[in-house]
Each structure stands twice: as C-alpha cells, then as structure tokens.
Write a protein that holds these residues in place. Sequence first.
Motif, PDB file in Angstrom:
ATOM      1  N   TRP A   1       0.832  -1.207   0.000  1.00  0.00           N
ATOM      2  CA  TRP A   1       0.000   0.000   0.000  1.00  0.00           C
ATOM      3  C   TRP A   1       0.866   1.256   0.000  1.00  0.00           C
ATOM      4  O   TRP A   1       0.595   2.206  -0.737  1.00  0.00           O
ATOM      5  CB  TRP A   1      -0.916   0.002   1.226  1.00  0.00           C
ATOM      6  CG  TRP A   1      -1.649   1.294   1.394  1.00  0.00           C
ATOM      7  CD1 TRP A   1      -2.826   1.663   0.803  1.00  0.00           C
ATOM      8  CD2 TRP A   1      -1.256   2.404   2.221  1.00  0.00           C
ATOM      9  NE1 TRP A   1      -3.171   2.929   1.201  1.00  0.00           N
ATOM     10  CE2 TRP A   1      -2.235   3.408   2.066  1.00  0.00           C
ATOM     11  CE3 TRP A   1      -0.174   2.636   3.057  1.00  0.00           C
ATOM     12  CZ2 TRP A   1      -2.160   4.626   2.722  1.00  0.00           C
ATOM     13  CZ3 TRP A   1      -0.097   3.851   3.715  1.00  0.00           C
ATOM     14  CH2 TRP A   1      -1.075   4.826   3.552  1.00  0.00           C
TER      15      TRP A   1
ATOM     16  N   ARG B   1       3.819   1.660  -1.167  1.00  0.00           N
ATOM     17  CA  ARG B   1       4.417   1.830  -2.495  1.00  0.00           C
ATOM     18  C   ARG B   1       3.418   2.464  -3.456  1.00  0.00           C
ATOM     19  O   ARG B   1       3.752   3.325  -4.252  1.00  0.00           O
ATOM     20  CB  ARG B   1       4.893   0.481  -3.028  1.00  0.00           C
ATOM     21  CG  ARG B   1       5.315   0.478  -4.489  1.00  0.00           C
ATOM     22  CD  ARG B   1       6.606   1.257  -4.707  1.00  0.00           C
ATOM     23  NE  ARG B   1       7.040   1.214  -6.081  1.00  0.00           N
ATOM     24  CZ  ARG B   1       6.794   2.160  -6.980  1.00  0.00           C
ATOM     25  NH1 ARG B   1       6.098   3.220  -6.656  1.00  0.00           N
ATOM     26  NH2 ARG B   1       7.228   2.053  -8.207  1.00  0.00           N
ATOM     27  N   LEU B   2       2.159   2.031  -3.381  1.00  0.00           N
ATOM     28  CA  LEU B   2       1.129   2.604  -4.247  1.00  0.00           C
ATOM     29  C   LEU B   2       0.794   4.043  -3.860  1.00  0.00           C
ATOM     30  O   LEU B   2       0.582   4.891  -4.719  1.00  0.00           O
ATOM     31  CB  LEU B   2      -0.144   1.748  -4.174  1.00  0.00           C
ATOM     32  CG  LEU B   2      -0.074   0.394  -4.849  1.00  0.00           C
ATOM     33  CD1 LEU B   2      -1.317  -0.420  -4.531  1.00  0.00           C
ATOM     34  CD2 LEU B   2       0.093   0.551  -6.345  1.00  0.00           C
ATOM     35  N   LYS B   3       0.764   4.314  -2.573  1.00  0.00           N
ATOM     36  CA  LYS B   3       0.364   5.634  -2.075  1.00  0.00           C
ATOM     37  C   LYS B   3       1.463   6.679  -2.248  1.00  0.00           C
ATOM     38  O   LYS B   3       1.169   7.851  -2.476  1.00  0.00           O
ATOM     39  CB  LYS B   3      -0.013   5.506  -0.587  1.00  0.00           C
ATOM     40  CG  LYS B   3      -0.545   6.743   0.055  1.00  0.00           C
ATOM     41  CD  LYS B   3      -1.956   7.009  -0.341  1.00  0.00           C
ATOM     42  CE  LYS B   3      -2.500   8.181   0.461  1.00  0.00           C
ATOM     43  NZ  LYS B   3      -3.752   8.651  -0.058  1.00  0.00           N
TER      44      LYS B   3
ATOM     45  N   PRO C   1       4.553   6.757  -4.474  1.00  0.00           N
ATOM     46  CA  PRO C   1       5.532   6.322  -5.480  1.00  0.00           C
ATOM     47  C   PRO C   1       6.716   7.274  -5.602  1.00  0.00           C
ATOM     48  O   PRO C   1       7.784   6.863  -6.047  1.00  0.00           O
ATOM     49  CB  PRO C   1       4.709   6.272  -6.772  1.00  0.00           C
ATOM     50  CG  PRO C   1       3.564   7.186  -6.531  1.00  0.00           C
ATOM     51  CD  PRO C   1       3.269   7.091  -5.055  1.00  0.00           C
TER      52      PRO C   1
END
Length: 106
Positions: A31, A33-35, A37
């Motif tokens: 999460w 990493r997605l939130k 970048p």
Amino acid sequence: LKIDRQQSGKPELENKWIVMGGSYAGALAAWFRLKFPHLVKGAIASSGVVDVINDFQMFDVQVAASVGPECGRILNYLAKEMDRRMDESPQSNAQLKSLFGAPGLV
C-alpha cells in the motif's frame, strides 16, 4: 544517515526507499508503495494479507499470551482507550493523531 551527511558538509541524497514486510506489514508495504511512489522505489510484500479480517481477535489473544497477563491487560486497555478517543469527538480524534505526529491521517 542524513545527519552524518549534513555534519560532513556533503549534499543531501534524494534516494527513494525500498519498503518490506510480511503478513499485515507486507500489505502495508505494498500500500505504501502505491500511495507514495515518489518516495518508494519498490516494495517486498511477503505473504501480504489480501483478505483482511476486520475483527481478528486471535491476534490479540496471541500477543497477550506472548507478553504475559499484566502486559496483556495494559495493551488491551491502551487499545480500547485509543479507540474511545478516536470515536469520542473530532477534537479528541485530532488530538490523539497529533500525539503520534500524524495530524493529517484520515
């Protein structure tokens, strides 16, 4: 470390991070990493949880058994107190988040 570079007069580095974790921490790494970048180059999510159980009481039971009865009671009290303060009012919620340095946490 950043402070070491500052003290030695070297320029700060703008390196991205690699985050990692297993189980629930693995889900958090993915999460994160997605939130974020722009901050994270990659994530290693070992056995990341994909089917979350919202009321997983066996985790609390295992923690209490591991830390002992007295510490388990204290941890249980703290969790309930934090839940109470989060739900009490918007002001109480904001104050608790500020205590942990996370005033913008949603």
